[in-house]
Design a protein around this motif. Structure first.
Motif, short mmCIF file in Angstrom:
data_model
loop_
_atom_site.label_atom_id
_atom_site.label_comp_id
_atom_site.label_asym_id
_atom_site.label_seq_id
_atom_site.Cartn_x
_atom_site.Cartn_y
_atom_site.Cartn_z
N GLY A 66 16.33 19.07 14.62
CA GLY A 66 16.07 17.98 13.69
C GLY A 66 14.77 17.29 14.04
N HIS A 67 14.20 16.62 13.07
CA HIS A 67 12.97 15.88 13.31
C HIS A 67 13.05 14.51 12.64
CE1 HIS A 67 11.19 19.50 14.84
NE2 HIS A 67 11.37 20.14 13.70
N ASN A 68 12.46 13.53 13.31
CA ASN A 68 12.27 12.24 12.67
C ASN A 68 10.82 11.84 12.87
OD1 ASN A 68 12.12 11.40 15.33
ND2 ASN A 68 13.80 9.93 15.20
N LEU A 69 10.49 10.64 12.47
CA LEU A 69 9.14 10.12 12.69
C LEU A 69 9.29 8.64 13.05
CD1 LEU A 69 5.95 10.87 10.62
CD2 LEU A 69 6.37 8.63 11.62
N VAL A 70 8.83 8.32 14.24
CA VAL A 70 8.93 6.97 14.78
C VAL A 70 7.52 6.44 14.99
CG1 VAL A 70 9.84 5.55 16.66
CG2 VAL A 70 11.06 7.64 15.98
N ILE A 71 7.30 5.18 14.65
CA ILE A 71 6.00 4.54 14.89
C ILE A 71 6.19 3.37 15.85
CG2 ILE A 71 4.06 3.25 13.87
CD1 ILE A 71 4.56 4.80 11.27
N SER A 72 5.38 3.34 16.90
CA SER A 72 5.37 2.21 17.83
C SER A 72 3.97 2.10 18.41
CB SER A 72 6.39 2.42 18.97
OG SER A 72 5.89 3.35 19.92
N LYS A 73 3.76 1.06 19.21
CA LYS A 73 2.53 1.03 19.99
C LYS A 73 2.55 2.22 20.93
CE LYS A 73 1.41 -3.88 20.08
NZ LYS A 73 1.40 -5.13 20.84
N LYS A 74 1.39 2.78 21.19
CA LYS A 74 1.30 3.92 22.09
C LYS A 74 1.86 3.53 23.46
CE LYS A 74 -1.81 7.80 22.69
NZ LYS A 74 -1.87 8.13 24.10
N ALA A 75 1.62 2.31 23.87
CA ALA A 75 2.08 1.84 25.19
C ALA A 75 3.61 1.77 25.27
CB ALA A 75 1.48 0.45 25.47
N ASP A 76 4.28 1.66 24.13
CA ASP A 76 5.75 1.57 24.11
C ASP A 76 6.42 2.92 23.92
OD1 ASP A 76 5.73 -1.20 24.38
OD2 ASP A 76 5.68 -1.53 22.20
N MET A 77 5.65 3.93 23.63
CA MET A 77 6.22 5.22 23.22
C MET A 77 7.22 5.77 24.23
SD MET A 77 4.02 8.62 22.21
CE MET A 77 4.74 10.25 22.41
N GLN A 78 6.86 5.79 25.50
CA GLN A 78 7.73 6.40 26.50
C GLN A 78 9.07 5.66 26.61
OE1 GLN A 78 6.80 9.46 27.61
NE2 GLN A 78 9.00 9.44 28.06
N ALA A 79 9.01 4.34 26.59
CA ALA A 79 10.25 3.55 26.69
C ALA A 79 11.12 3.73 25.44
CB ALA A 79 9.90 2.08 26.90
N VAL A 80 10.47 3.80 24.29
CA VAL A 80 11.21 4.02 23.04
C VAL A 80 11.91 5.38 23.09
CG1 VAL A 80 10.94 4.45 20.56
CG2 VAL A 80 9.79 2.50 21.62
N LEU A 81 11.23 6.38 23.64
CA LEU A 81 11.80 7.72 23.75
C LEU A 81 12.98 7.75 24.72
CD1 LEU A 81 8.55 9.87 23.85
CD2 LEU A 81 10.37 10.07 22.15
N THR A 82 12.83 7.09 25.85
CA THR A 82 13.89 7.07 26.86
C THR A 82 15.15 6.42 26.29
OG1 THR A 82 12.24 6.97 28.62
CG2 THR A 82 14.47 6.30 29.20
N ASP A 83 14.98 5.27 25.66
CA ASP A 83 16.13 4.58 25.06
C ASP A 83 16.69 5.34 23.87
OD1 ASP A 83 15.88 2.64 26.96
OD2 ASP A 83 14.95 1.14 25.66
N GLY A 84 15.81 5.99 23.12
CA GLY A 84 16.25 6.77 21.97
C GLY A 84 17.08 7.96 22.39
N ASN A 85 16.65 8.59 23.47
CA ASN A 85 17.39 9.72 24.02
C ASN A 85 18.81 9.31 24.39
OD1 ASN A 85 18.04 12.15 25.17
ND2 ASN A 85 16.21 12.29 26.44
N ALA A 86 18.93 8.14 25.01
CA ALA A 86 20.24 7.63 25.40
C ALA A 86 21.08 7.26 24.18
CB ALA A 86 20.07 6.42 26.31
N ALA A 87 20.44 6.82 23.12
CA ALA A 87 21.17 6.41 21.91
C ALA A 87 21.82 7.60 21.21
CB ALA A 87 20.22 5.68 20.95
N GLY A 88 21.16 8.77 21.28
CA GLY A 88 21.78 9.99 20.75
C GLY A 88 21.52 10.26 19.27
N LEU A 89 21.93 11.43 18.86
CA LEU A 89 21.67 11.89 17.48
C LEU A 89 22.31 10.99 16.43
CD1 LEU A 89 20.56 14.00 15.46
CD2 LEU A 89 22.61 15.37 15.89
N SER A 90 23.50 10.45 16.74
CA SER A 90 24.18 9.62 15.74
C SER A 90 23.37 8.36 15.41
CB SER A 90 25.58 9.24 16.21
OG SER A 90 25.50 8.38 17.34
N LYS A 91 22.49 7.96 16.34
CA LYS A 91 21.60 6.81 16.10
C LYS A 91 20.18 7.28 15.78
CE LYS A 91 24.71 3.70 17.34
NZ LYS A 91 25.52 3.11 16.27
#
Ligand code: ZN
Length: 149
Positions: A66-91
């Motif tokens: 699956g693919h999505n598209l997320v926009i954030s500050k470049k500086a926030d990207m890694q943290a957004v990814l880490t938390d997103g990974n924990a949130a899982g596919l249902s989120k």
């Protein structure tokens, strides 16, 4: 004929102060080879709102590719990814109410598309902004820059 020329003139007249209709509509494709169709999303600064369409041109189910598209500050990207990974596919691999996330689409399976509307008030032409797929493991190749000017 005269009417058509007149209509065009009116459109050009408005263009100096506002974006063309459609200029705030952006389309990006996620290809079957796990890449976006572009490395750069350019948003005209006259756009108060953007309609962003993501199409997954692949053919695999979203749980597999699956693919999505997320926009954030470049500086926030890694943290957004880490938390997103924990949130899982249902989120949709995005933490709920993540204030660092400026906009995101749901995770789409092959052949699906979605259009989201978001306000541009968190964008500017000074910070660096990124777009990326938050499906685990994809962002290394599925990423690009968002420019607002
Ligand atoms: Zn992806």
């Amino acid at each position: 004929m005269f009417k058509k020329i007149l209509g065009t003139a009116v459109v050009f007249g408005l263009a100096s102060s506002a974006a063309f209709a459609g200029e705030c509509d952006i389309s990006v494709e996620a290809t079957a080879s796990m890449a976006y169709s572009t490395k750069e999303i350019n948003i005209n600064k006259t756009c108060k709102e953007v309609n962003l369409t993501l199409k997954n041109a692949g053919n695999m189910p979203k749980a597999a590719m699956g693919h999505n598209l997320v926009i954030s500050k470049k500086a926030d990207m890694q943290a957004v990814l880490t938390d997103g990974n924990a949130a899982g596919l249902s989120k949709n691999f995005v933490k709920e109410n993540d204030a660092r996330v400026i906009a995101y689409t749901n995770v789409l399976g092959g052949g699906e598309s979605a259009t989201i509307k978001f306000k541009t008030d968190k964008l500017n032409n000074k910070d660096a902004f990124a777009f990326f797929c938050s499906f685990p493991g994809h962002s290394a190749v599925m990423n690009g820059v968002v420019k607002f000017n």
